[in-house]
Design a protein around this motif. Structure first.
Motif, PDB file in Angstrom:
ATOM      1  N   GLY A   1       0.776  -1.225   0.000  1.00 48.90           N
ATOM      2  CA  GLY A   1       0.000   0.000   0.000  1.00 48.90           C
ATOM      3  C   GLY A   1       0.808   1.274   0.000  1.00 48.90           C
ATOM      4  N   VAL A   2       2.128   1.165  -0.117  1.00 47.52           N
ATOM      5  CA  VAL A   2       2.982   2.346  -0.154  1.00 47.52           C
ATOM      6  C   VAL A   2       3.902   2.235  -1.358  1.00 47.52           C
ATOM      7  CG1 VAL A   2       2.908   2.694   2.346  1.00 47.52           C
ATOM      8  CG2 VAL A   2       4.701   1.275   1.368  1.00 47.52           C
ATOM      9  N   PRO A   3       4.440   3.377  -1.848  1.00 48.09           N
ATOM     10  CA  PRO A   3       5.354   3.316  -2.987  1.00 48.09           C
ATOM     11  C   PRO A   3       6.565   2.438  -2.699  1.00 48.09           C
ATOM     12  CG  PRO A   3       4.607   5.564  -2.634  1.00 48.09           C
ATOM     13  CD  PRO A   3       4.111   4.758  -1.463  1.00 48.09           C
ATOM     14  N   SER A   4       7.149   1.907  -3.755  1.00 44.21           N
ATOM     15  CA  SER A   4       8.264   0.978  -3.617  1.00 44.21           C
ATOM     16  C   SER A   4       9.423   1.594  -2.844  1.00 44.21           C
ATOM     17  CB  SER A   4       8.752   0.541  -5.001  1.00 44.21           C
ATOM     18  OG  SER A   4       7.759  -0.172  -5.682  1.00 44.21           O
ATOM     19  N   ASP A   5      10.017   0.802  -1.978  1.00 44.77           N
ATOM     20  CA  ASP A   5      11.218   1.179  -1.251  1.00 44.77           C
ATOM     21  C   ASP A   5      12.418   0.957  -2.177  1.00 44.77           C
ATOM     22  OD1 ASP A   5      13.454   1.318   0.331  1.00 44.77           O
ATOM     23  OD2 ASP A   5      12.745  -0.094   1.847  1.00 44.77           O
ATOM     24  N   PRO A   6      13.154   2.023  -2.530  1.00 44.55           N
ATOM     25  CA  PRO A   6      14.265   1.856  -3.482  1.00 44.55           C
ATOM     26  C   PRO A   6      15.287   0.817  -3.038  1.00 44.55           C
ATOM     27  CG  PRO A   6      13.763   4.176  -3.185  1.00 44.55           C
ATOM     28  CD  PRO A   6      12.952   3.439  -2.159  1.00 44.55           C
TER      29      PRO A   6
ATOM     30  N   HIS B   1       7.550  -2.236  -8.758  1.00 40.86           N
ATOM     31  CA  HIS B   1       8.813  -2.229  -8.025  1.00 40.86           C
ATOM     32  C   HIS B   1       9.765  -1.402  -8.903  1.00 40.86           C
ATOM     33  CE1 HIS B   1       7.316  -5.061  -5.140  1.00 40.86           C
ATOM     34  NE2 HIS B   1       7.098  -5.982  -6.049  1.00 40.86           N
ATOM     35  N   ASN B   2       9.814  -0.128  -8.644  1.00 45.23           N
ATOM     36  CA  ASN B   2      10.311   0.800  -9.656  1.00 45.23           C
ATOM     37  C   ASN B   2      11.832   0.844  -9.772  1.00 45.23           C
ATOM     38  OD1 ASN B   2      10.743   4.149 -10.395  1.00 45.23           O
ATOM     39  ND2 ASN B   2       9.524   2.820 -11.699  1.00 45.23           N
ATOM     40  N   ILE B   3      12.279   0.774 -11.023  1.00 46.25           N
ATOM     41  CA  ILE B   3      13.677   0.998 -11.388  1.00 46.25           C
ATOM     42  C   ILE B   3      13.750   2.407 -11.939  1.00 46.25           C
ATOM     43  CG2 ILE B   3      15.571   0.265 -12.872  1.00 46.25           C
ATOM     44  CD1 ILE B   3      14.227  -2.537 -12.926  1.00 46.25           C
TER      45      ILE B   3
END
Length: 452
Positions: free
Chosen positions: A407-412, A444-446
Motif C-alpha cells: 500500500g505504499v510506494p516501492s522502497d528503493p 517495483h520501480n527501477i
C-alpha cells in the motif's frame, strides 16, 4: 480517451471501477484516476499514449496477486480480458496474452505431453510471473520461467507496440525478463514448454512436535538430491474450521512439498529419509499427471488480504529457520505462512540467452506471508521486519515475485536488493534509454540512471 478504444475507460465515479481495480490481493487496492480495461494490444497502446500526453503514471494489473504499489492517481491498465492462449505442440511453445493465467496454459499443453514452467498456484497470471523470474514446480531442472521466453510483445513508453526477441533488441529483451513492468506493458509472451507429462509429487505433513526434526532433516536432504527434485518445507497454523481437512484442523504443521520429474520408483527411494522423520498427518506422495500438479501445494484460490516478503540465502541451517519459526509459528499475532524453497540446480545458471533475474547464487528462498485480517497491516509489517532482522545477515537479495505490495510506494533499497549490482546499473541505464520520464512507475520501480 481515444474513441477508437475497444475496451472500457473507467473513472472512480463509474460503475465497475471498484471491481476492475480489485485483484487477488484485497488489502491494498490501487485508486487510479483512470482505468483502461483493455481488450487488445491496441487498447494498451492507446492507454500508454494517453498517459504520456497527460503525464499520468502507469501501472498494469492482470490478476493482482502481487501488486507493487497502491499509491493513488495515475492510469491503471487492466489486462484481465486479454486471456487467449495458443499452444504449438510441434515447436513446444505457448503464446499467452497479457491477462492469461497459467491454468489455461496447463490445460492446453498437457494433452500433448508438455508442461509449462508455472508456479505452485496456476491461477496466477503468466506475464507478470514470468517477467519477474518465475519459480516453477520444475525449477531446479529447468531454471526460471524467464529463462525460457522466446518473444515478447510490449508497448513501450513512446506508445509503440514492439515485437522483442533476443535478435531484434537484445538489450530490451534482457531487461524485460527480470525487470517486469518497468520497461513497458507486455501484451503477449511466447514461452517454451517442456516434455513433462507426469511428476511424482505431493506432501509429507508433520505435526508441531516434529517441526524441529523435519527442518533439520529436510535441509540435510536437500544437499543430496538431483536437479529433477524441486521441493520446499512450509510451516503454517490452520484454524479449527470445517473447510480445513480433519487431520490438520487447529494444528501447526511442517509440510514438505515434493515435485520430482523423474521415475516414480526413484522418487520413492529419494524421499525415504523424509518419511523416516516420523509419523505423518498426511502422506499423499504419488505419480500424478502434470494436469493435477496444482494439488501438490493446493494454494488458496480465493482473494484475501496479506503482506509478504522474502530473503534469498546461500546457505541455511535449522537454527536460523527455528528463529524465524519462533516469530511466525504458534506465537505469531496473525496467521502466517513461512516457507523455505530449495533453489540451486538450473536456477543457479544463466540461460543461453542471459536475463536480468537476480539471486542466482542463492541456495534457498525464505518467504513469509502474513495475513492482514485481525491485527491489521501495521502488525504484519512489524512481524516481517522482525523476520528480516534474523535473515538480513545471511541474505544475498530478494526474489521479486515474492515481494508483495503493502500500500505504499516501492522502497528503493528493497528494489535494489532484487538484482546484482552490475545488473542493477545496466537496468537503470536501459530505463533511461527506454523510459527516461519514468512513465512506468506503479511497480517495483527501477528509476532511470539520471535519477529522474
Amino acid at each position: 480517451m481515444n474513441t477508437h478504444l475497444s475496451g472500457t475507460a473507467l473513472t472512480p465515479e463509474d460503475p465497475g471501477y471498484d471491481t476492475e481495480r480489485t485483484g487477488f490481493q484485497t488489502a491494498f487496492r490501487q485508486r487510479p484516476a483512470l482505468i483502461v480495461a483493455a481488450d487488445s494490444a491496441e487498447d494498451v497502446r492507446l492507454a500508454v499514449e494517453f498517459a504520456r500526453a497527460h503525464a499520468l503514471r502507469v501501472s498494469v494489473q492482470a490478476t493482482g496477486h502481487a501488486p507493487a504499489d497502491a499509491a493513488p492517481g495515475g492510469l491503471l491498465i487492466s489486462t484481465r480480458r486479454m486471456a487467449e492462449v495458443h499452444v504449438d505442440p510441434t515447436a513446444r511453445t505457448a503464446r499467452a496474452q497479457a491477462g492469461a493465467r497459467w491454468e489455461a496454459v496447463v490445460a492446453a499443453s498437457t494433452p500433448h505431453g508438455l508442461a509449462p514452467l508455472n508456479g505452485s498456484a496456476p491461477h496466477v497470471g503468466v506475464v507478470a510471473y514470468t517477467l519477474g523470474g518465475g519459480l516453477s514446480l520444475l525449477a531446479r531442472k529447468y531454471g526460471y520461467a524467464a529463462d525460457h521466453v522466446r518473444a515478447i510483445d510490449v508497448v513501450t513508453a513512446d506508445a509503440t507496440l514492439r515485437h522483442v526477441t533476443a535478435e531484434s533488441d537484445p538489450d530490451l529483451f534482457w531487461a524485460l525478463r527480470g525487470g517486469r513492468d518497468n520497461f513497458g506493458v507486455v501484451t503477449s509472451i511466447e514461452v517454451d514448454l517442456v516434455p513433462v507429462a507426469r511428476v511424482y509429487g505431493g506432501s509429507l505433513i508433520f505435526d508441531a512436535d516434529l517441526v524441529e526434526a523435519a527442518t533439520a532433516a529436510y535441509l540435510a536432504w536437500t544437499e543430496t538430491v538431483p536437479e529433477e527434485m524441486t521441493s520446499s518445507i512450509l510451516f503454517i497454523g490452520l484454524p479449527d474450521i470445517e473447510q480445513v481437512p480433519p487431520p490438520l484442523r487447529g494444528r501447526h504443521t511442517a509440510a514438505i512439498k515434493i515435485v520430482y520429474s523423474g521415475d516414480a520408483a526413484d522418487g520413492e527411494r529419494l524421499v525415504a529419509p523424509l518419511r523416516a522423520i516420523g509419523p505423518r498427518l498426511v502422506d499423499n506422495l504419488a505419480d500424478l499427471p502434470y494436469a493435477d500438479s496444482h494439488t501438490i501445494h493446493a494454494d488458496p484460490t480465493h482473494p484475501h488480504a496479506y503482506l509478504g516478503d522474502n530473503a534469498l540465502v546461500r546457505d541455511l541451517d535449522a537454527a536460523v529457520v527455528g528463529k524465524v519459526y519462533a516469530l511466525t509459528g504458534p506465537n505469531a499475532p496473525m496467521m502466517v505462512v513461512h516457507e523455505v524453497r530449495h533453489l540451486g540446480g538450473a536456477l543457479s545458471r544463466q540461460p543461453a540467452v542471459p536475463n536480468a533475474v537476480g539471486g542466482r547464487d542463492a541456495g534457498y528462498l525464505v518467504r513469509v506471508v502474513a495475513m492482514v485480517e485481525g491485527p491489521g497491516p501495521d502488525a504484519a509489517r512489524a512481524l516481517l521486519a522482525d523476520v528480516h532482522a534474523v535473515l538480513d545477515p545471511l541474505s544475498v537479495g530478494r526474489n521479486l515475485n515474492f515481494v508483495y505490495g503493502d500500500g505504499v510506494p516501492s522502497d528503493p533499497d528493497r528494489v535494489t536488493s532484487m538484482y546484482d549490482p552490475r545488473s542493477w546499473a545496466r537496468l537503470r541505464d536501459l530505463k533511461a534509454a527506454h523510459d527516461p520520464g519514468n512513465l512506468f512507475t506503479g511497480n517495483h520501480n527501477i528509476a532511470p540512471a539520471d535519477g529522474s
